[in-house]
Motif scaffolding. Structure first.
Motif, short mmCIF file in Angstrom:
data_model
loop_
_atom_site.label_atom_id
_atom_site.label_comp_id
_atom_site.label_asym_id
_atom_site.label_seq_id
_atom_site.Cartn_x
_atom_site.Cartn_y
_atom_site.Cartn_z
N SER A 162 0.81 -1.22 0.00
CA SER A 162 0.00 0.00 0.00
C SER A 162 0.85 1.27 0.00
CB SER A 162 -0.92 0.01 1.22
OG SER A 162 -1.80 -1.09 1.18
N GLY A 163 2.18 1.12 -0.01
CA GLY A 163 3.06 2.27 -0.11
C GLY A 163 3.63 2.80 1.19
N TYR A 164 3.38 2.13 2.28
CA TYR A 164 3.92 2.56 3.57
C TYR A 164 5.31 1.97 3.81
CZ TYR A 164 -0.85 3.90 4.84
OH TYR A 164 -2.10 4.48 4.88
N GLU A 196 10.52 9.05 14.07
CA GLU A 196 10.11 9.01 12.66
C GLU A 196 8.70 8.46 12.46
OE1 GLU A 196 12.99 7.01 10.04
OE2 GLU A 196 14.24 6.88 11.83
N MET A 197 8.16 7.77 13.45
CA MET A 197 6.93 7.01 13.28
C MET A 197 5.72 7.92 13.21
SD MET A 197 7.80 3.84 15.76
CE MET A 197 9.37 3.00 15.56
N ARG A 198 4.88 7.67 12.21
CA ARG A 198 3.66 8.46 12.01
C ARG A 198 2.42 7.75 12.52
NH1 ARG A 198 3.13 12.30 8.21
NH2 ARG A 198 1.30 12.67 9.50
N CYS A 199 2.51 6.41 12.72
CA CYS A 199 1.38 5.66 13.23
C CYS A 199 1.89 4.36 13.84
CB CYS A 199 0.37 5.35 12.12
SG CYS A 199 -1.19 4.64 12.73
N LEU A 200 1.21 3.91 14.89
CA LEU A 200 1.59 2.69 15.60
C LEU A 200 0.41 1.73 15.59
CD1 LEU A 200 3.38 1.01 17.52
CD2 LEU A 200 2.58 2.48 19.39
N LEU A 201 0.60 0.55 15.00
CA LEU A 201 -0.38 -0.52 15.05
C LEU A 201 0.00 -1.39 16.23
CD1 LEU A 201 -0.60 -1.51 11.29
CD2 LEU A 201 -1.93 0.19 12.55
N ALA A 261 4.05 11.39 21.28
CA ALA A 261 2.73 11.45 20.62
C ALA A 261 2.80 10.76 19.26
CB ALA A 261 2.28 12.89 20.48
N ILE A 262 2.35 9.52 19.23
CA ILE A 262 2.24 8.77 17.98
C ILE A 262 0.79 8.30 17.87
CG2 ILE A 262 2.99 6.74 16.66
CD1 ILE A 262 5.52 6.68 18.38
N PRO A 263 0.12 8.58 16.76
CA PRO A 263 -1.24 8.06 16.59
C PRO A 263 -1.23 6.53 16.67
CG PRO A 263 -0.74 9.69 14.91
CD PRO A 263 0.55 9.39 15.62
N VAL A 264 -2.21 5.98 17.40
CA VAL A 264 -2.25 4.54 17.65
C VAL A 264 -3.53 3.94 17.09
CG1 VAL A 264 -2.33 2.75 19.43
CG2 VAL A 264 -0.83 4.73 19.72
N VAL A 265 -3.37 2.78 16.44
CA VAL A 265 -4.50 1.93 16.07
C VAL A 265 -4.30 0.64 16.85
CG1 VAL A 265 -5.66 0.65 14.24
CG2 VAL A 265 -4.71 2.94 13.76
N PHE A 266 -5.19 0.40 17.81
CA PHE A 266 -5.12 -0.84 18.58
C PHE A 266 -5.73 -1.97 17.77
CE2 PHE A 266 -5.08 2.40 21.91
CZ PHE A 266 -4.05 1.96 22.71
N ALA A 304 -8.50 -2.72 3.51
CA ALA A 304 -9.07 -1.38 3.34
C ALA A 304 -9.44 -0.79 4.70
CB ALA A 304 -10.29 -1.44 2.43
N GLU A 305 -9.95 -1.61 5.60
CA GLU A 305 -10.31 -1.15 6.94
C GLU A 305 -9.06 -0.68 7.70
OE1 GLU A 305 -12.78 -2.83 10.83
OE2 GLU A 305 -12.15 -4.23 9.27
N LEU A 306 -7.98 -1.41 7.55
CA LEU A 306 -6.72 -1.04 8.20
C LEU A 306 -6.19 0.28 7.64
CD1 LEU A 306 -4.35 -1.58 10.10
CD2 LEU A 306 -3.33 -2.97 8.27
N ARG A 307 -6.18 0.42 6.34
CA ARG A 307 -5.69 1.65 5.73
C ARG A 307 -6.52 2.86 6.16
NH1 ARG A 307 -4.95 -2.15 1.68
NH2 ARG A 307 -6.90 -1.58 0.65
N ARG A 308 -7.86 2.69 6.22
CA ARG A 308 -8.73 3.78 6.69
C ARG A 308 -8.42 4.12 8.14
NH1 ARG A 308 -12.71 1.08 3.83
NH2 ARG A 308 -13.45 0.08 5.73
N ALA A 309 -8.19 3.10 8.98
CA ALA A 309 -7.89 3.35 10.39
C ALA A 309 -6.59 4.12 10.55
CB ALA A 309 -7.84 2.02 11.14
N ILE A 310 -5.58 3.76 9.77
CA ILE A 310 -4.29 4.47 9.83
C ILE A 310 -4.49 5.92 9.43
CG2 ILE A 310 -2.01 4.67 8.76
CD1 ILE A 310 -2.02 1.56 8.60
N GLU A 311 -5.15 6.17 8.33
CA GLU A 311 -5.37 7.55 7.87
C GLU A 311 -6.18 8.35 8.88
OE1 GLU A 311 -3.77 8.93 5.35
OE2 GLU A 311 -2.83 7.00 5.00
#
Length: 116
Positions: free
Chosen positions: A23-25, A44-49, A72-77, A104-111
């Motif tokens: 997906s380009g990440y 450097e991290m923009r999002c944390l799964l 402060a890193i955006p988190v998707v649990f 698609a659900e994961l990509r939406r959650a990250i964004e």
């Protein structure tokens, strides 16, 4: 954009890595919260799964530690089988996905997490 994956399940880490790279990440993976905390790439991290249920330090505990350190890193649990109390805590902190989930659900959650 660098996305970090912290999950104790190697199969989950590898499949998420593949999905996000396609997906380009840019992606880095960690098998534990302790491994993540030792990383020099955190700035450097923009999002944390983040898996909620892991041996040792849980995903919720890692999230609290990041807050304590003013990181402060955006988190998707992510969870497949966490206790209801942990799931509710994760939802209060941000986005929570239930395994298995679609790409698609994961990509939406990250964004969404990055936008918040």
């Amino acid at each position: 954009m660098l996305v970090a994956i912290v999950d104790d399940d190697a199969v989950v880490r590898e499949s998420l890595l593949d999905l996000l790279e396609v997906s380009g990440y840019s992606v880095v993976t960690f098998a534990s919260a302790a491994d993540f905390l030792e990383s020099s790439r955190i700035p450097e991290m923009r999002c944390l799964l983040l898996d909620i249920s892991m041996p040792g330090m849980s995903g919720i505990d890692l999230y609290k530690e990041l807050k304590r350190r003013n990181i402060a890193i955006p988190v998707v649990f992510m969870t497949g089988h966490a206790q209801e109390a942990l799931i509710n805590e994760a939802k209060r902190a941000g986005i929570c996905l239930f395994k298995p989930f679609a790409g698609a659900e994961l990509r939406r959650a990250i964004e969404t997490a990055i936008e918040i």
